[in-house]
Enzyme design. Structure first.
Site, PDB file in Angstrom:
ATOM      1  N   ASP A 336      15.249   5.296  44.710  1.00  0.00           N
ATOM      2  CA  ASP A 336      16.484   5.921  45.633  1.00  0.00           C
ATOM      3  C   ASP A 336      16.430   4.762  46.914  1.00  0.00           C
ATOM      4  OD1 ASP A 336      18.218   7.526  45.919  1.00  0.00           O
ATOM      5  OD2 ASP A 336      16.531   8.489  47.627  1.00  0.00           O
ATOM      6  N   GLU A 372      17.543   0.381  45.201  1.00  0.00           N
ATOM      7  CA  GLU A 372      18.995   1.139  45.696  1.00  0.00           C
ATOM      8  C   GLU A 372      18.861   0.093  47.149  1.00  0.00           C
ATOM      9  OE1 GLU A 372      22.129   4.890  45.580  1.00  0.00           O
ATOM     10  OE2 GLU A 372      19.955   4.936  46.309  1.00  0.00           O
TER      11      GLU A 372
END
Length: 672
Positions: A336, A372
């Site tokens: 993330d 990401e």
């Protein structure tokens, strides 16, 4: 009770059972004294022992007579100077960053704060509202099924939320919403039917609610708010989260799946400076979190930003990753807000120490690593800039494919570029197209059903005045906002979903499917359902025409990707990455099945585009067709076609009398 202690050892970090007791080792560079607090099983503090040794910033000692299962916490003594980011407060009980298990889930409480609103040291003891760490030796199961080796060209990611996937499954009530529910007979049967290869679990680190959600009586559902990088989330377990997580991974392995875990190393649930001090903030705030001029650098939008340039943080993250691979059994990670992991002294670099540490590690470098590639800090958008070894989520693909099927003009060149692996970002000669993780939908946005059913977001249930979530979703509703009984609109919406899914699975790169899209799941137009732990997010397993059509599309096309690797990775003559390989062939065709001209490529309202892919040994030639208009069109088959086998088609496009008949928008792939 009097405990005997000796200096023990600085490694391994955390609590380790020894022959005579338990060794504790904790990083706290700036503390003047660290204390080990021992608790009974009712949460009563029984003893407070000062650590007796420190070297290289690591406090350590062995406590004789302690055993497996001991509950404990930490307290740190030192300077309290907020302007210097030093917030030591002995009143605050702290979780061991290396604890493998906790006594309970962390729930935010105002007494966890280390600093008052006036900027003074917070005087209240927080032990009553902080989970205790548990001395626990977690063993790997040496009888567990072997890891599944997935060829990169066959990999298809399926994003799964443990609770959302299993809460409404037709399974025993005690399994609903749990790790074990995922690997129930119904769960495995469904996942296997799709032909996917890789389960991407949404966060399973122990996480907490944010303060504002507590005030609104809402829950953090997604889990992107961790407090521990080792302890699994307890709310997904019947009894023992550690064992049950391992059993889930074993069950998925046995069913033939690769398992990767979505991990949050960029921030923690301690949030802003005046919120919780339950772990890292109390141990070494100035070193664990990025700051400048006495202020946090909040590149995550979550209140703090983990300093991944700090050697102790790098070691903590790599130790955590190895634990989840070697002990808990996962096969890789999705990171993330990964740009934070690649920041040095606040700026991004592909040569950042943490990225290099992961890639040189003999264990971690062999796992599936999905990044990401952004955060909200300076130069926070880095798609295509991570070093080889990291796959990257490609939002350029998402936006272009959405715009193309919506009917936006001037997109045919961009559409072709995305279809062929986004070589403008993942450059030829350096990175395979497989580094591009293509997706239409992700957890943070519309579901596939909502993408074709809503023109604007409907997030009132989040209680933020409908201000949260993406404002521009590149969506369409086909004439009515939300649910409708109009059969024509329902037909058009389903067909659009099939076109999206077929495009995704016929694109060069690594496809990502949002769990529930195969069921045509709707979140009622909510495109930021992070706090909706209810029927909005729980998958609805009701049988429907849409579910059948979407599942059939996915299973058919995942099977084709495995049978024809050229669909995922073509080896072209002008790509230096494949200089020593035989070269495949590609040809782009217009609606006359003739080679695309420059004028064709520049046509702003072009609705038809096709291509042929030919393997180097000439044994396979595939014809891919994409048509986005709802006006009938007839196209000749490519020249010199002696035999044609349709491998997949959406309902509006088919072969009739040796011609391609497009009644309305659709996708087709055939073998010539």
């Amino acid at each position: 009770m009097q405990y005997q202690v000796n200096t023990g050892h600085p490694f391994p970090l955390g609590a380790s059972v020894t022959e005579h007791g338990v060794n504790f080792a904790v990083v706290s560079e700036d503390a003047s004294q660290l204390y080990l607090c021992l608790f009974d099983n009712k949460g009563n503090e029984q003893e407070r022992l000062p650590f007796v040794a420190k070297q290289r910033g690591i406090w350590h000692m062995e406590v004789l007579g302690l055993t497996e299962g001991q509950h404990y916490g930490l307290r740190a003594q030192g300077a309290f100077e907020a302007t210097q980011q030093k917030l030591f407060n002995e009143n605050k009980l702290l979780i061991d960053p290396y604890a493998k298990d906790l006594t309970s889930k962390l729930v935010w409480h105002k007494d966890q704060a280390t600093i008052t609103q006036e900027g003074h040291l917070h005087p209240i003891d927080s032990a009553y509202c902080v989970p205790k760490s548990i001395v626990r030796t977690v063993q790997t199961n040496h009888q567990r099924p072997a890891r599944v080796k997935v060829p990169a060209s066959s990999r298809t990611l399926y994003e799964l939320h443990v609770k959302g996937f299993s809460e409404l499954l037709p399974i025993a009530d005690e399994l609903k919403g749990t790790y074990l529910g995922v690997v129930s007979h119904s769960g495995i049967e469904h996942l296997t039917s799709l032909g996917i290869t890789t389960i991407q679990l949404m966060p399973c680190f122990s996480f907490a609610n944010e303060r504002h959600l507590e005030a609104l009586n809402l829950n953090n559902y997604w889990g992107y708010n961790p407090i521990s990088f080792f302890a699994p989330e307890p709310s997904y377990a019947k009894q023992d989260p550690v064992i049950e997580f391992q059993l889930m991974v074993d069950g998925l392995r046995e069913a033939g799946f690769e398992v990767i875990l979505d991990v949050v190393y960029n921030h923690t649930a301690e949030s802003e400076l005046d919120q919780s001090s339950v772990c890292y903030r109390g141990l070494d705030n100035a070193r664990y979190y990025r700051h400048e001029s006495g202020q946090y650098l909040n590149y995550t939008g979550c209140g703090n930003c983990f300093d991944t340039y700090n050697p102790a943080s790098i070691r903590l993250i790599c130790d955590s990753m190895r634990y989840w691979v070697e002990i808990m059994g996962v096969d890789g990670f999705r990171f993330d807000l990964g740009v934070d992991l690649g920041r040095t002294d606040h700026q991004f670099s592909a040569k950042a120490p943490l990225l290099q540490a992961i890639l040189q590690d003999p264990v971690l470098s062999e796992t599936c690593l999905v990044m990401e590639p952004w955060d909200i800090g300076p130069n926070g958008y880095q798609v295509g800039q991570f070093p080889r070894g990291f796959l990257e989520c490609n939002d350029q693909y998402r936006d272009t494919i959405r715009r193309f099927w919506r009917g936006d003009e001037g997109l045919v060149q961009q559409f072709a570029t995305r279809l062929m692996g986004s070589r403008d970002f993942f450059h030829k000669g350096y990175r395979s197209a497989l580094h591009s993780v293509n997706y239409i939908t992700y957890h943070d946005g519309y579901t596939l059903n909502d993408l074709v059913s809503y023109h604007r977001r409907h997030n009132l249930a989040n209680m933020e005045g409908n201000r949260d979530g993406h404002g521009d979703n590149i969506s369409q509703n086909f004439g009515v906002e939300g649910k409708t009984d109009n059969s024509d609109i329902r037909h058009n919406r389903l067909n659009q979903q099939l076109c999206y899914m077929a495009t995704l699975l016929l694109s060069q790169g690594t496809p990502h499917i949002l769990g529930g899209d195969e069921l045509s799941h709707s979140q009622q137009g909510n495109n930021n359902a992070y706090c909706q732990d209810n029927e909005i997010t729980w998958l609805n397993w009701q049988e429907s025409q849409a579910r059948t059509a979407l599942q059939d599309t996915i299973s058919t096309l995942t099977r084709l990707r495995k049978a024809y690797p050229i669909l995922a990775e073509i080896r072209l003559e002008d790509d230096a990455l494949y200089l020593h390989d035989p070269h495949d062939g590609i040809e782009w065709l217009n609606e006359h099945s003739q080679k695309m001209t420059e004028a064709d490529w520049l046509q702003g309202e072009r609705d038809y585009i096709a291509l042929t892919l030919t393997t180097a040994d000439l044994s396979t030639k595939l014809w891919l067709v994409f048509y986005r208009e709802d006006i009938a069109l007839e196209v000749p088959v490519p020249i010199n076609t002696e035999k044609l086998e349709v491998l997949y088609n959406t309902p509006g496009i088919r072969i009739e009398n040796n011609r391609l008949n497009c009644a309305y928008r659709g996708v087709l792939v055939a073998k010539l």
